[in-house]
Design a protein around this motif. Structure first.
Motif, PDB file in Angstrom:
ATOM      1  N   LEU A   1      14.491  31.625  58.236  1.00 54.39           N
ATOM      2  CA  LEU A   1      15.467  30.657  57.733  1.00 54.39           C
ATOM      3  C   LEU A   1      15.028  29.235  58.054  1.00 54.39           C
ATOM      4  N   ARG A   2      14.638  28.993  59.286  1.00 53.44           N
ATOM      5  CA  ARG A   2      14.206  27.645  59.665  1.00 53.44           C
ATOM      6  C   ARG A   2      12.966  27.231  58.877  1.00 53.44           C
ATOM      7  N   ARG A   3      12.049  28.151  58.720  1.00 51.83           N
ATOM      8  CA  ARG A   3      10.824  27.884  57.972  1.00 51.83           C
ATOM      9  C   ARG A   3      11.141  27.487  56.532  1.00 51.83           C
ATOM     10  N   ARG A   4      12.026  28.227  55.901  1.00 51.04           N
ATOM     11  CA  ARG A   4      12.322  27.997  54.497  1.00 51.04           C
ATOM     12  C   ARG A   4      13.211  26.774  54.286  1.00 51.04           C
ATOM     13  N   LEU A   5      14.106  26.510  55.206  1.00 48.86           N
ATOM     14  CA  LEU A   5      14.884  25.272  55.109  1.00 48.86           C
ATOM     15  C   LEU A   5      13.965  24.062  55.235  1.00 48.86           C
ATOM     16  N   HIS A   6      13.002  24.150  56.131  1.00 55.80           N
ATOM     17  CA  HIS A   6      12.027  23.066  56.277  1.00 55.80           C
ATOM     18  C   HIS A   6      11.260  22.853  54.987  1.00 55.80           C
ATOM     19  N   TRP A   7      10.838  23.956  54.330  1.00 46.09           N
ATOM     20  CA  TRP A   7      10.007  23.859  53.140  1.00 46.09           C
ATOM     21  C   TRP A   7      10.742  23.267  51.951  1.00 46.09           C
ATOM     22  N   ILE A   8      12.068  23.295  51.943  1.00 42.10           N
ATOM     23  CA  ILE A   8      12.767  22.672  50.814  1.00 42.10           C
ATOM     24  C   ILE A   8      13.246  21.261  51.152  1.00 42.10           C
TER      25      ILE A   8
ATOM     26  N   CYS B   1      20.658  18.271  54.596  1.00 43.97           N
ATOM     27  CA  CYS B   1      19.858  17.997  53.403  1.00 43.97           C
ATOM     28  C   CYS B   1      20.744  17.323  52.360  1.00 43.97           C
ATOM     29  N   PRO B   2      20.159  16.724  51.340  1.00 44.35           N
ATOM     30  CA  PRO B   2      20.966  16.210  50.239  1.00 44.35           C
ATOM     31  C   PRO B   2      21.776  17.344  49.612  1.00 44.35           C
ATOM     32  N   ASP B   3      22.979  17.058  49.177  1.00 47.94           N
ATOM     33  CA  ASP B   3      23.827  18.109  48.625  1.00 47.94           C
ATOM     34  C   ASP B   3      23.241  18.713  47.354  1.00 47.94           C
ATOM     35  N   THR B   4      22.324  18.014  46.717  1.00 45.29           N
ATOM     36  CA  THR B   4      21.673  18.563  45.525  1.00 45.29           C
ATOM     37  C   THR B   4      20.872  19.828  45.845  1.00 45.29           C
ATOM     38  N   LEU B   5      20.563  20.051  47.123  1.00 46.63           N
ATOM     39  CA  LEU B   5      19.815  21.238  47.527  1.00 46.63           C
ATOM     40  C   LEU B   5      20.709  22.413  47.915  1.00 46.63           C
ATOM     41  N   ARG B   6      22.029  22.235  47.800  1.00 48.56           N
ATOM     42  CA  ARG B   6      22.938  23.271  48.296  1.00 48.56           C
ATOM     43  C   ARG B   6      22.703  24.623  47.617  1.00 48.56           C
ATOM     44  N   THR B   7      22.447  24.620  46.314  1.00 48.89           N
ATOM     45  CA  THR B   7      22.211  25.891  45.618  1.00 48.89           C
ATOM     46  C   THR B   7      20.996  26.601  46.179  1.00 48.89           C
ATOM     47  N   GLU B   8      19.935  25.863  46.460  1.00 43.97           N
ATOM     48  CA  GLU B   8      18.742  26.479  47.026  1.00 43.97           C
ATOM     49  C   GLU B   8      19.007  26.995  48.433  1.00 43.97           C
ATOM     50  N   VAL B   9      19.796  26.252  49.204  1.00 45.12           N
ATOM     51  CA  VAL B   9      20.168  26.712  50.542  1.00 45.12           C
ATOM     52  C   VAL B   9      20.930  28.030  50.455  1.00 45.12           C
ATOM     53  N   GLU B  10      21.883  28.096  49.536  1.00 47.29           N
ATOM     54  CA  GLU B  10      22.657  29.323  49.343  1.00 47.29           C
ATOM     55  C   GLU B  10      21.737  30.490  48.980  1.00 47.29           C
ATOM     56  N   GLU B  11      20.777  30.248  48.102  1.00 45.89           N
ATOM     57  CA  GLU B  11      19.859  31.312  47.695  1.00 45.89           C
ATOM     58  C   GLU B  11      19.059  31.832  48.879  1.00 45.89           C
TER      59      GLU B  11
ATOM     60  N   ILE C   1       3.403  19.714  46.975  1.00 48.26           N
ATOM     61  CA  ILE C   1       4.198  19.992  48.173  1.00 48.26           C
ATOM     62  C   ILE C   1       5.011  18.783  48.620  1.00 48.26           C
ATOM     63  N   ILE C   2       4.636  17.584  48.152  1.00 51.57           N
ATOM     64  CA  ILE C   2       5.326  16.375  48.618  1.00 51.57           C
ATOM     65  C   ILE C   2       6.784  16.352  48.198  1.00 51.57           C
ATOM     66  N   PRO C   3       7.129  16.652  46.925  1.00 48.76           N
ATOM     67  CA  PRO C   3       8.553  16.615  46.553  1.00 48.76           C
ATOM     68  C   PRO C   3       9.396  17.700  47.222  1.00 48.76           C
ATOM     69  N   TYR C   4       8.753  18.713  47.805  1.00 49.66           N
ATOM     70  CA  TYR C   4       9.493  19.709  48.572  1.00 49.66           C
ATOM     71  C   TYR C   4       9.829  19.182  49.966  1.00 49.66           C
ATOM     72  N   LEU C   5       8.833  18.582  50.616  1.00 52.59           N
ATOM     73  CA  LEU C   5       9.022  18.138  51.996  1.00 52.59           C
ATOM     74  C   LEU C   5       9.695  16.779  52.100  1.00 52.59           C
ATOM     75  N   ASP C   6       9.569  15.955  51.055  1.00 55.37           N
ATOM     76  CA  ASP C   6      10.208  14.639  51.051  1.00 55.37           C
ATOM     77  C   ASP C   6      11.638  14.795  50.523  1.00 55.37           C
ATOM     78  N   PRO C   7      12.647  14.584  51.362  1.00 57.92           N
ATOM     79  CA  PRO C   7      14.026  14.785  50.908  1.00 57.92           C
ATOM     80  C   PRO C   7      14.545  13.682  50.003  1.00 57.92           C
ATOM     81  N   GLY C   8      13.755  12.618  49.809  1.00 60.23           N
ATOM     82  CA  GLY C   8      14.205  11.532  48.942  1.00 60.23           C
ATOM     83  C   GLY C   8      15.353  10.741  49.539  1.00 60.23           C
ATOM     84  N   LEU C   9      15.237  10.401  50.809  1.00 61.65           N
ATOM     85  CA  LEU C   9      16.320   9.744  51.536  1.00 61.65           C
ATOM     86  C   LEU C   9      16.598   8.341  51.005  1.00 61.65           C
ATOM     87  N   PRO C  10      17.830   7.862  51.166  1.00 62.43           N
ATOM     88  CA  PRO C  10      18.141   6.465  50.819  1.00 62.43           C
ATOM     89  C   PRO C  10      17.309   5.513  51.671  1.00 62.43           C
ATOM     90  N   SER C  11      17.083   4.314  51.183  1.00 63.76           N
ATOM     91  CA  SER C  11      16.235   3.357  51.894  1.00 63.76           C
ATOM     92  C   SER C  11      16.760   3.033  53.285  1.00 63.76           C
TER      93      SER C  11
END
Length: 290
Positions: free
Chosen positions: A124-131, A143-153, A238-248
C-alpha cells in the motif's frame, strides 16, 4: 494489477523500460497486436539487438504486461487487460500533468493495518507513493483529491478498504509554512531532480526552433525522430506519477516543474507525428498507427 504496477520500477533508458514505452505508445494503435518481428525492428532503431529485445519481452510477459499471441502463423504480442487499463491511465497522466490551485480539495488516507498484514501494508505504501501521495505520518497519507479514485482502486485491490478511512478536506492547517510541510510529506528534491535530469537530457532537442510550423512538420520521419520521441516519453513518463502537481505555495521558489512540462510539450509537438510515421513505415503489412 500489482505485477503491472511493478513495471514502474524499470529504470528509464533500460531495455525493458524502452520496450514498455514503445508498446505503450504504438501497440494499441496498431490494432492491439504487433508481431515479434516488428517489435524487434522498432527496438533495433533504439540500438537494441533482437536477442536483448526478446529477453525484455520475456520480462514483460512475467510482469503481465503482454501476452504472446500468434496470428495467421505469425508470432506476436498483445496487451493484458490490466496493462491496457494502466496504459490508458498513464496516457492521461503523461499528456495532462497535474496542476493544483490553492483552493482545490485534498484527499487524506488514514489506515491501520495489523502486523499480520505487513506485506500488504508495504505494498500500500509503495503504491501510494507511486501515484504521487505524500506521507504525513506512517498511517496518514495525503494527495490531491483528483487521485481519490486511484486510491480507492489500490485499497480495494489490496483488500484493505475496510482498514482505511478517506477524508476530503480543504488546505491543511500546519504549524509552520506550507512549503516546510510539503518538503516533509513529499521527497520534492527527488522530484525536482527528475525534472532537472529531463531538462538537461532533452533541452537542446526541445528548443522552440524544432516545433512544427502549422503548415507541416519541421522534423522528418526517421529512426532518429523515433528514438528521440521514445526516449523523451521513457524519461518523462514517471514524472507525472511522482509529481503531485502541488500549488506554488507548497513548492520551492526555484521549482523546475513548469520548465520541464513546457519542454515536454514542445517535444511532443515536434516529434510525436514523425515518430508515428516512422512506425507506420516499419510495421509489416502497412498496419496504420494514428
Amino acid at each position: 494489477m500489482s505485477a503491472v504496477l511493478d513495471d514502474m520500477d524499470s529504470r528509464p533508458g533500460s531495455t525493458t523500460s524502452l520496450l514498455r514505452t514503445v508498446i505503450g505508445l504504438y501497440l494499441r494503435d496498431a490494432g492491439g497486436w504487433m508481431s515479434a518481428k516488428d517489435i524487434v525492428a522498432l527496438m533495433d532503431a533504439l540500438g537494441t539487438s533482437g536477442t536483448v529485445t526478446r529477453t525484455a519481452l520475456g520480462r514483460l510477459r512475467k510482469k503481465e504486461v503482454v501476452l504472446q499471441e500468434t496470428r495467421d502463423g505469425v508470432p506476436g504480442f498483445t496487451l493484458t487487460d490490466g496493462a491496457a487499463t494502466m496504459l490508458a491511465r498513464g496516457d492521461r497522466r503523461i499528456y495532462n500533468p497535474r496542476s493544483m490551485s490553492l483552493s482545490d480539495p485534498w484527499c487524506l488516507i488514514s489506515f491501520s493495518i495489523p502486523e499480520t498484514e505487513r506485506e500488504k501494508r508495504h505494498q500500500l505504501r509503495r503504491r501510494l507513493h507511486w501515484i504521487g501521495c505524500g506521507t504525513v505520518a506512517a498511517g496518514l497519507w495525503i494527495c490531491p483529491d483528483t487521485l481519490r479514485t486511484e486510491v480507492e482502486e489500490i485499497l480495494i485491490d489490496l483488500a484493505l478498504r475496510d482498514m482505511s478511512t478517506i477524508f476530503v478536506t480543504e488546505t491543511p492547517l500546519v504549524g509552520g509554512s506550507l512549503r516546510e510541510a510539503a518538503a516533509k510529506w513529499w521527497d520534492l528534491e527527488a522530484v525536482a531532480g527528475l525534472h532537472k535530469d529531463f531538462i538537461r537530457e532533452h533541452g537542446a532537442q526541445g528548443h522552440d526552433a524544432v516545433v512544427p510550423e502549422p503548415s507541416g512538420s519541421a522534423v522528418e520521419a526517421s529512426p532518429e525522430a523515433f528514438s528521440t520521441y521514445v526516449q523523451c516519453i521513457d524519461r518523462w513518463r514517471i514524472i507525472p506519477y511522482l509529481d503531485p502537481g502541488l500549488p506554488s505555495a507548497f513548492l520551492p521558489e526555484d521549482w523546475p516543474g513548469a520548465e520541464g512540462t513546457a519542454l515536454f510539450s514542445r517535444l511532443v509537438a515536434a516529434f510525436a507525428e514523425p515518430s508515428a510515421e516512422f512506425v507506420r513505415s516499419t510495421l509489416s503489412g502497412g498496419v496504420r498507427v494514428s
